[in-house]
Scaffold this motif. Structure first.
Motif, PDB file in Angstrom:
ATOM      1  N   ALA A  43       0.822  -1.206   0.000  1.00 43.94           N
ATOM      2  CA  ALA A  43       0.000   0.000   0.000  1.00 43.94           C
ATOM      3  C   ALA A  43       0.859   1.259   0.000  1.00 43.94           C
ATOM      4  CB  ALA A  43      -0.941  -0.009   1.206  1.00 43.94           C
ATOM      5  N   VAL A  44       1.899   1.250   0.797  1.00 44.26           N
ATOM      6  CA  VAL A  44       2.809   2.401   0.836  1.00 44.26           C
ATOM      7  C   VAL A  44       3.460   2.608  -0.529  1.00 44.26           C
ATOM      8  CG1 VAL A  44       4.936   3.317   1.837  1.00 44.26           C
ATOM      9  CG2 VAL A  44       3.222   2.238   3.306  1.00 44.26           C
ATOM     10  N   ALA A  45       3.900   1.527  -1.142  1.00 43.07           N
ATOM     11  CA  ALA A  45       4.551   1.620  -2.452  1.00 43.07           C
ATOM     12  C   ALA A  45       3.590   2.166  -3.507  1.00 43.07           C
ATOM     13  CB  ALA A  45       5.082   0.254  -2.865  1.00 43.07           C
ATOM     14  N   VAL A  46       2.349   1.671  -3.503  1.00 43.71           N
ATOM     15  CA  VAL A  46       1.359   2.137  -4.492  1.00 43.71           C
ATOM     16  C   VAL A  46       1.027   3.602  -4.262  1.00 43.71           C
ATOM     17  CG1 VAL A  46      -1.031   1.869  -5.268  1.00 43.71           C
ATOM     18  CG2 VAL A  46       0.385  -0.144  -4.885  1.00 43.71           C
ATOM     19  N   PHE A  47       0.878   3.985  -3.004  1.00 39.81           N
ATOM     20  CA  PHE A  47       0.556   5.380  -2.687  1.00 39.81           C
ATOM     21  C   PHE A  47       1.664   6.322  -3.157  1.00 39.81           C
ATOM     22  CE2 PHE A  47       0.737   9.102   0.078  1.00 39.81           C
ATOM     23  CZ  PHE A  47      -0.563   9.564   0.007  1.00 39.81           C
ATOM     24  N   VAL A  48       2.897   5.984  -2.838  1.00 40.87           N
ATOM     25  CA  VAL A  48       4.027   6.837  -3.239  1.00 40.87           C
ATOM     26  C   VAL A  48       4.124   6.913  -4.760  1.00 40.87           C
ATOM     27  CG1 VAL A  48       6.546   7.064  -3.202  1.00 40.87           C
ATOM     28  CG2 VAL A  48       5.314   6.432  -1.114  1.00 40.87           C
ATOM     29  N   PHE A  49       3.920   5.786  -5.433  1.00 36.48           N
ATOM     30  CA  PHE A  49       4.042   5.755  -6.892  1.00 36.48           C
ATOM     31  C   PHE A  49       3.031   6.691  -7.545  1.00 36.48           C
ATOM     32  CE2 PHE A  49       2.696   4.007 -10.988  1.00 36.48           C
ATOM     33  CZ  PHE A  49       3.908   4.004 -11.672  1.00 36.48           C
ATOM     34  N   PHE A  50       1.756   6.571  -7.152  1.00 37.22           N
ATOM     35  CA  PHE A  50       0.732   7.391  -7.807  1.00 37.22           C
ATOM     36  C   PHE A  50       0.759   8.834  -7.314  1.00 37.22           C
ATOM     37  CE2 PHE A  50      -1.293   3.259  -8.835  1.00 37.22           C
ATOM     38  CZ  PHE A  50      -1.396   3.456 -10.208  1.00 37.22           C
ATOM     39  N   PHE A  52       3.370  10.542  -7.234  1.00 36.19           N
ATOM     40  CA  PHE A  52       4.265  11.167  -8.203  1.00 36.19           C
ATOM     41  C   PHE A  52       3.737  11.047  -9.634  1.00 36.19           C
ATOM     42  CE2 PHE A  52       7.215  10.525  -4.666  1.00 36.19           C
ATOM     43  CZ  PHE A  52       7.870  11.752  -4.641  1.00 36.19           C
ATOM     44  N   ALA A  53       3.043   9.940  -9.933  1.00 37.63           N
ATOM     45  CA  ALA A  53       2.615   9.691 -11.315  1.00 37.63           C
ATOM     46  C   ALA A  53       1.359  10.459 -11.697  1.00 37.63           C
ATOM     47  CB  ALA A  53       2.382   8.203 -11.524  1.00 37.63           C
ATOM     48  N   ALA A  54       0.508  10.773 -10.730  1.00 33.42           N
ATOM     49  CA  ALA A  54      -0.765  11.442 -11.023  1.00 33.42           C
ATOM     50  C   ALA A  54      -0.905  12.669 -10.121  1.00 33.42           C
ATOM     51  CB  ALA A  54      -1.933  10.488 -10.814  1.00 33.42           C
ATOM     52  N   ALA A  61     -10.457  15.813  -3.418  1.00 28.67           N
ATOM     53  CA  ALA A  61     -11.482  15.121  -4.206  1.00 28.67           C
ATOM     54  C   ALA A  61     -10.985  13.765  -4.671  1.00 28.67           C
ATOM     55  CB  ALA A  61     -11.881  15.978  -5.414  1.00 28.67           C
ATOM     56  N   GLY A  62      -9.695  13.690  -5.031  1.00 28.49           N
ATOM     57  CA  GLY A  62      -9.119  12.419  -5.453  1.00 28.49           C
ATOM     58  C   GLY A  62      -9.068  11.413  -4.327  1.00 28.49           C
ATOM     59  N   LEU A  63      -8.724  11.856  -3.120  1.00 25.58           N
ATOM     60  CA  LEU A  63      -8.671  10.949  -1.973  1.00 25.58           C
ATOM     61  C   LEU A  63     -10.062  10.417  -1.631  1.00 25.58           C
ATOM     62  CD1 LEU A  63      -6.145  12.828   0.365  1.00 25.58           C
ATOM     63  CD2 LEU A  63      -5.720  10.797  -1.029  1.00 25.58           C
ATOM     64  N   GLY A  64     -11.067  11.268  -1.755  1.00 23.91           N
ATOM     65  CA  GLY A  64     -12.433  10.806  -1.499  1.00 23.91           C
ATOM     66  C   GLY A  64     -12.866   9.734  -2.485  1.00 23.91           C
ATOM     67  N   THR A  65     -12.471   9.906  -3.750  1.00 24.07           N
ATOM     68  CA  THR A  65     -12.810   8.906  -4.765  1.00 24.07           C
ATOM     69  C   THR A  65     -12.085   7.597  -4.508  1.00 24.07           C
ATOM     70  OG1 THR A  65     -13.090  10.704  -6.366  1.00 24.07           O
ATOM     71  CG2 THR A  65     -12.897   8.480  -7.242  1.00 24.07           C
ATOM     72  N   VAL A  66     -10.834   7.690  -4.084  1.00 23.17           N
ATOM     73  CA  VAL A  66     -10.057   6.484  -3.758  1.00 23.17           C
ATOM     74  C   VAL A  66     -10.712   5.725  -2.625  1.00 23.17           C
ATOM     75  CG1 VAL A  66      -7.890   5.682  -2.744  1.00 23.17           C
ATOM     76  CG2 VAL A  66      -7.854   7.301  -4.651  1.00 23.17           C
ATOM     77  N   ILE A 319      -4.747   4.961 -11.874  1.00 21.39           N
ATOM     78  CA  ILE A 319      -4.572   4.743 -13.311  1.00 21.39           C
ATOM     79  C   ILE A 319      -5.408   5.742 -14.102  1.00 21.39           C
ATOM     80  CG2 ILE A 319      -5.116   3.129 -15.175  1.00 21.39           C
ATOM     81  CD1 ILE A 319      -4.189   0.870 -13.364  1.00 21.39           C
ATOM     82  N   VAL A 320      -6.610   6.038 -13.619  1.00 18.19           N
ATOM     83  CA  VAL A 320      -7.459   7.029 -14.285  1.00 18.19           C
ATOM     84  C   VAL A 320      -6.829   8.416 -14.191  1.00 18.19           C
ATOM     85  CG1 VAL A 320      -9.706   8.170 -14.244  1.00 18.19           C
ATOM     86  CG2 VAL A 320      -9.553   5.695 -13.917  1.00 18.19           C
ATOM     87  N   TYR A 321      -6.375   8.785 -12.987  1.00 22.32           N
ATOM     88  CA  TYR A 321      -5.788  10.105 -12.803  1.00 22.32           C
ATOM     89  C   TYR A 321      -4.496  10.279 -13.605  1.00 22.32           C
ATOM     90  CZ  TYR A 321      -9.073  10.586  -8.920  1.00 22.32           C
ATOM     91  OH  TYR A 321     -10.210  10.668  -8.167  1.00 22.32           O
ATOM     92  N   ALA A 322      -3.760   9.180 -13.766  1.00 17.57           N
ATOM     93  CA  ALA A 322      -2.535   9.244 -14.562  1.00 17.57           C
ATOM     94  C   ALA A 322      -2.813   9.193 -16.062  1.00 17.57           C
ATOM     95  CB  ALA A 322      -1.600   8.103 -14.160  1.00 17.57           C
ATOM     96  N   GLN A 323      -4.102   9.009 -16.430  1.00 17.61           N
ATOM     97  CA  GLN A 323      -4.536   8.976 -17.828  1.00 17.61           C
ATOM     98  C   GLN A 323      -3.886   7.827 -18.602  1.00 17.61           C
ATOM     99  OE1 GLN A 323      -3.879  12.915 -19.456  1.00 17.61           O
ATOM    100  NE2 GLN A 323      -5.458  13.841 -18.157  1.00 17.61           N
ATOM    101  N   TRP A 324      -3.832   6.675 -17.957  1.00 20.16           N
ATOM    102  CA  TRP A 324      -3.335   5.471 -18.612  1.00 20.16           C
ATOM    103  C   TRP A 324      -4.526   4.682 -19.150  1.00 20.16           C
ATOM    104  CZ3 TRP A 324       0.328   3.455 -14.176  1.00 20.16           C
ATOM    105  CH2 TRP A 324       1.389   4.362 -14.036  1.00 20.16           C
ATOM    106  N   GLU A 325      -4.223   3.701 -19.978  1.00 21.46           N
ATOM    107  CA  GLU A 325      -5.248   2.785 -20.455  1.00 21.46           C
ATOM    108  C   GLU A 325      -5.776   1.943 -19.288  1.00 21.46           C
ATOM    109  OE1 GLU A 325      -6.724   2.347 -23.292  1.00 21.46           O
ATOM    110  OE2 GLU A 325      -5.610   3.888 -24.396  1.00 21.46           O
TER     111      GLU A 325
END
Length: 355
Positions: A43-50, A52-54, A61-66, A319-325
């Motif tokens: 979870a920590v790794a995924v949080f840190v990655f996104f 920076f990526a998104a 608003a993004g945290l509420g959606t998550v 993935i949505v916020y980073a605009q990936w497929e």
């Protein structure tokens, strides 16, 4: 005259071995003994990655959606985790959620009743499905995979067949203007605004279920029964554990969570598509496995399943916020399942080696 024989003094008794429950362990050993350790690292790794990526990932608003995306998986992942700790599976969970929503909607609409009547009828029907799964398991001795696969197929057909028969289509009629709808929406599909973060009602249901399940596992006799039944049913029966009652109760708990999720689905969108929910059962199981549950039973935690669901939420929205497929999400699920299983096995071996 010979000297009298002397006897050697008795050897001192060996020092008593300290009770393992009273032996204090270092913090690293305690952490290694926690089944959710691997999920926390992930979870920590995924949080840190996104983060920076998104760019929008860390916005309120993004945290509420998550959190919302996590809660819709987490509500079901918690009882599914308990069921897996008890050594069983349930492949009918995804369509059971839809069945619960369909019963509420169609009963209320067809009977022109207060929607709370439909909610109550749905609770009885959904719990009956859970009890059916449990009774079939303990009476037939068939694997839970086969039992719940059969239930999955039956519910899938019933959902579509009854909806077409009653409403004439694949979705239910809207019930937004019926008596009791707004109060039911407040309970199952309302939201709170905390600063810029929108907290949906499902987040509160999710946290409540995590707290309840954790208390059951760690503070009650039923929790001991769940671990014992999953670790070895025959051995558990030999020491007096009511294995059959425990497993029926676990399936009933899964059904209760499915009822909560189904009511949210109905009162958030006003109508239900009869084909929804197929495939979601795998998401609940994967979240539990990522959270530290073993496929063989007897090991895991409710908190771990919540962290596994949080990883789902962060990834699906990130993935949505980073605009990936969106297709990358499926790849991530498979990768996380494999990595989490390997990491959980390594953590458990390290924990056993340091005892």
């Amino acid at each position: 005259m010979s000297a009298p024989a002397t006897t050697a003094p008795p050897a001192p008794p060996p020092p008593a071995k300290a009770d393992e429950r009273l032996v204090s362990r270092s913090l690293p050993r305690k952490l290694l003994g926690r089944p959710e350790l691997g999920a926390v690292v992930g979870a920590v790794a995924v949080f840190v990655f996104f983060a920076f990526a998104a760019e929008s990932f860390l916005r309120p608003a993004g945290l509420g959606t998550v959190l919302y995306a996590s809660s819709t998986i987490g509500i079901m992942a918690v009882p599914v985790a308990l069921l897996m700790i008890g050594g069983e599976f349930d492949l009918s969970t995804g369509v059971m959620v839809t069945s619960s929503a369909l019963v509420s909607s169609m009963f209320s609409y067809q009977m022109s009743a207060n929607v709370w009547v439909g909610v109550g009828v749905s609770l009885v029907v959904t719990l009956a499905i859970g009890v059916f799964n449990g009774l079939m398991l303990v009476r037939t001795k068939l694997p839970s995979f086969i039992i719940t696969l059969g239930t999955f197929l039956m519910l899938t057909g019933l959902n579509l067949g009854f909806t077409k028969l009653i409403s004439g289509g694949v979705s239910t009629d809207a019930i937004g203007d019926m008596e009791g709808f707004e109060s039911a929406r407040t309970v199952f599909a309302s939201h709170l605004q905390l600063g810029g973060v929108r907290l949906e009602a499902t987040v509160l249901w999710w946290l409540g279920l995590v707290a309840l399940a954790t208390w059951i596992l760690l503070r009650t006799r039923a929790g001991n029964w769940i671990f014992a039944a999953g670790g070895g049913a025959d051995a558990a029966r030999a020491v007096g554990v009511p294995v059959n009652r425990t497993k029926i109760g676990l399936y009933t708990g899964v059904a209760f969570a499915a009822w909560i999720s189904g009511q949210h689905l109905l009162f958030r969108y006003d109508a239900v598509q009869s084909g929804e929910g197929v495939g979601n059962e795998f998401l609940y199981i994967i979240a539990a496995v990522i959270g530290g549950c073993l496929m063989t039973g007897g090991y895991g935690s409710a908190i771990g399943s919540a962290i596994g669901a949080l990883i789902f939420g962060m990834t699906s929205r990130g993935i949505v916020y980073a605009q990936w497929e969106a297709d990358w999400f499926k790849f991530f699920l498979g990768a996380m399942l494999l990595l989490a299983t390997l990491l959980n096995a390594w953590v458990r071996k390290r924990a056993e080696a340091t005892k």
